[in-house]
Design an enzyme around this catalytic site. Structure first.
Site, mmCIF file in Angstrom:
data_model
loop_
_atom_site.group_PDB
_atom_site.id
_atom_site.type_symbol
_atom_site.label_atom_id
_atom_site.label_comp_id
_atom_site.label_asym_id
_atom_site.label_seq_id
_atom_site.Cartn_x
_atom_site.Cartn_y
_atom_site.Cartn_z
ATOM 1 N N GLU A 123 1.263 -1.721 -17.150
ATOM 2 C CA GLU A 123 2.125 -2.894 -17.293
ATOM 3 C C GLU A 123 1.333 -4.158 -17.591
ATOM 4 O O GLU A 123 1.789 -5.025 -18.338
ATOM 5 C CB GLU A 123 2.890 -3.158 -15.990
ATOM 6 C CG GLU A 123 3.800 -2.056 -15.527
ATOM 7 C CD GLU A 123 4.246 -2.343 -14.118
ATOM 8 O OE1 GLU A 123 5.447 -2.587 -13.927
ATOM 9 O OE2 GLU A 123 3.403 -2.334 -13.200
ATOM 10 N N LYS A 133 -3.346 -9.551 8.726
ATOM 11 C CA LYS A 133 -3.290 -10.644 9.706
ATOM 12 C C LYS A 133 -4.386 -10.507 10.759
ATOM 13 O O LYS A 133 -4.133 -10.543 11.972
ATOM 14 C CB LYS A 133 -1.911 -10.689 10.374
ATOM 15 C CG LYS A 133 -0.750 -10.957 9.428
ATOM 16 C CD LYS A 133 -0.779 -12.364 8.877
ATOM 17 C CE LYS A 133 0.450 -12.651 8.009
ATOM 18 N NZ LYS A 133 0.401 -13.995 7.384
#
Length: 502
Positions: free
Chosen positions: A293, A407
């Protein structure tokens, strides 16, 4: 622009961005060009933002449906979101301002497989397309357009729109003419024919977009760069993931499951994807080809060093440095890069026929191999599914790649049950983290769980995952095919929401 707009009929329709924006009305559905920050309109959205803000200041409503090829940029999606001027967005978005409004419920978001968006438009699923706003490189006589740095859904928007606004961007190199292959052979069911593409670099269409000149209501001249994302070198985790993938491909070649030059490659966007491409560049593999893509810096590197022979795509997604390198050396890439409509670059028929090796990222995977690539904690959209499903479900071999934690270690990418499913266990072949690689092909759910936990989970979370799996097996003696503890399956996510850590 004398060499950019050579059609005398359309030259007469050159106007300002403000005048063009005035041709867009409240309630219109507007299809814009753009795919991963390349080839999107840069002047009309800003003028439309101002018109929306003025209308809202007068107490008038001014909102549009906004359709694209994929993500655009802050000066397209972002400014329209800032104006609170979008009612519906499809099929993919990565702009943080637009994302916030989607998650606040102000914008209705239709997150669709990219291979579906054009055909769903043709099928009438989305309603009427009032306006197409499409960036091009040049406007030629006879209703021919030289596309710019992405193709996306432009063919469909131009065909289906009642009115067309063109932005002719002189920043886009005039040498892009000849880089595109626009296929006009699709038809509606039940009259479809096979798409006769049997090689990734085979041309089956035309180098130009076609339009009905009578539908063109405005042409705007611009000279503005694409939103070129910065390129970051691989970090330690990304480099480890890349090493696992390259070693696995060596194993597949040694096992006789693919040729030494591999099969055509598809790579998602981001630093992990670029790290894998860099790993291939440092490997012994050569004469590779891509059917993908987006052409990022990593793929441009492979074209430059000879690892990659050629690449078919629907868009560029380059950094500033990568874009300058392409523009400065554009003639050396002609014949080695093809840009197609996304209905072709992502077409399931072609992905399966060509035997694509698909490599995409994920947010989380569960112990049985289901993958969530779109939703944070089950509810908040990140970007969207994009083309990952088009490739994963139909690929010869697919990889889902991720660091094992996020995180700063508060979130495990491997969980008992994903909070949202984009790719079911039936469509996931291989999961890779910095800790290892889990080949899930041919395995039962319980065997998949053992392999994913052992090879992909972060050591901090492995004991809890093993404990959950063992207790689910023990406590569900009549449901051992894919055992879950329903009261605990999403408890990790709930704990994160309550405490900030899983």
């Amino acid at each position: 622009m004398s060499d950019r707009i050579t059609c005398p009929v359309l030259r007469a329709r050159i106007t300002s961005a403000q005048a063009a924006a005035a041709l867009i009305n409240d309630g219109d559905n507007v299809g814009i060009s753009g795919f991963t920050g390349a080839g999107y309109p840069k002047a009309v959205p800003a003028a439309l933002h101002d018109a929306m803000v003025d209308a809202h200041g007068r107490g008038e409503q001014f909102r549009i449906g906004l359709w694209s090829g994929a993500s655009t940029a802050p000066d397209a999606d972002g400014v329209l979101a800032e104006a609170h001027g979008v009612s519906t967005r499809l099929p993919y978005n990565s702009d943080p301002t637009m994302r916030s409004l989607i998650n606040l419920g102000e914008v209705d978001y239709v997150d669709a497989h990219l291979s579906h968006s054009a055909q769903h438009m043709w099928f009438g699923f989305y309603g009427n397309l009032d306006v197409a706003v499409v960036e091009v490189t040049a406007v030629l006589p006879g209703g021919l357009l030289v596309p710019s740095s992405s193709v996306g859904n432009n063919k469909t928007w131009l065909d289906q729109a009642d009115r067309i606004i063109l932005e002719v961007n002189s920043w886009q190199p005039r040498g892009l003419e000849g880089f595109h292959d626009i296929y006009y052979g699709t038809a509606l069911p039940p009259h479809r024919r096979p798409i006769e593409l049997t090689d990734p670099m085979q041309r089956i269409g035309e180098p130009y977009l076609r339009i009905d000149p009578e539908k063109v209501v405005a042409i705007v001249e611009t000279d503005r760069p694409d939103r070129n994302a910065p390129f970051s070198p691989p970090d330690e985790n990304s480099a480890a993931i890349a090493e696992h993938v390259v070693d696995f491909l060596r194993h597949e070649v040694a096992a006789g499951r693919m040729p030494p030059e591999l099969l055509p490659l598809q790579s998602g966007v981001g630093n992990v994807a670029n790290a894998v491409l860099a790993g291939l560049g440092d490997s012994e593999f050569t004469d590779l080809v891509a059917f993908t893509e987006v052409i990022q810096d990593g793929m441009l590197d492979l074209l430059d060093n000879g690892t990659l022979r050629a690449a078919s795509s629907t868009s560029f997604g380059l950094s500033d440095v990568g874009a300058r390198r392409f523009i400065d050396n554009i003639d050396t890439y002609k014949g080695r890069i093809l840009l197609r409509s996304e209905e072709i670059s992502n077409h399931p028929e072609l992905v399966r026929r060509l035997g694509i090796i698909a490599m995409n990222g994920l947010l989380e995977a569960d112990i049985y191999g289901n993958v969530n690539s779109t939703h944070v904690m089950g509810s908040a959209i990140m970007n969207g599914i994009g083309g990952s499903g088009d490739f994963a479900r139909n690929a010869f071999l697919n990889f889902f790649l991720t660091p094992s934690t996020a995180k700063d270690g508060a979130i495990s990418a491997i969980v008992p049950m994903v909070s949202h499913v984009d790719h079911t266990e039936h469509d996931v072949h291989v999961i890779v983290t910095e800790h290892g690689i889990a080949d899930l092909r041919g395995l039962s759910p319980r065997a998949r769980a053992e392999r994913i936990i052992e090879r992909c989970a972060h050591p901090t979370f492995r004991p809890a995952l093993l404990d959950y799996t063992q207790r689910a097996w023990t406590e569900r003696p009549r449901a051992r095919h894919t055992p879950h503890l329903m009261g605990e399956a999403l408890s990790w996510h709930q704990r994160y929401l309550e405490t900030g850590s899983m």
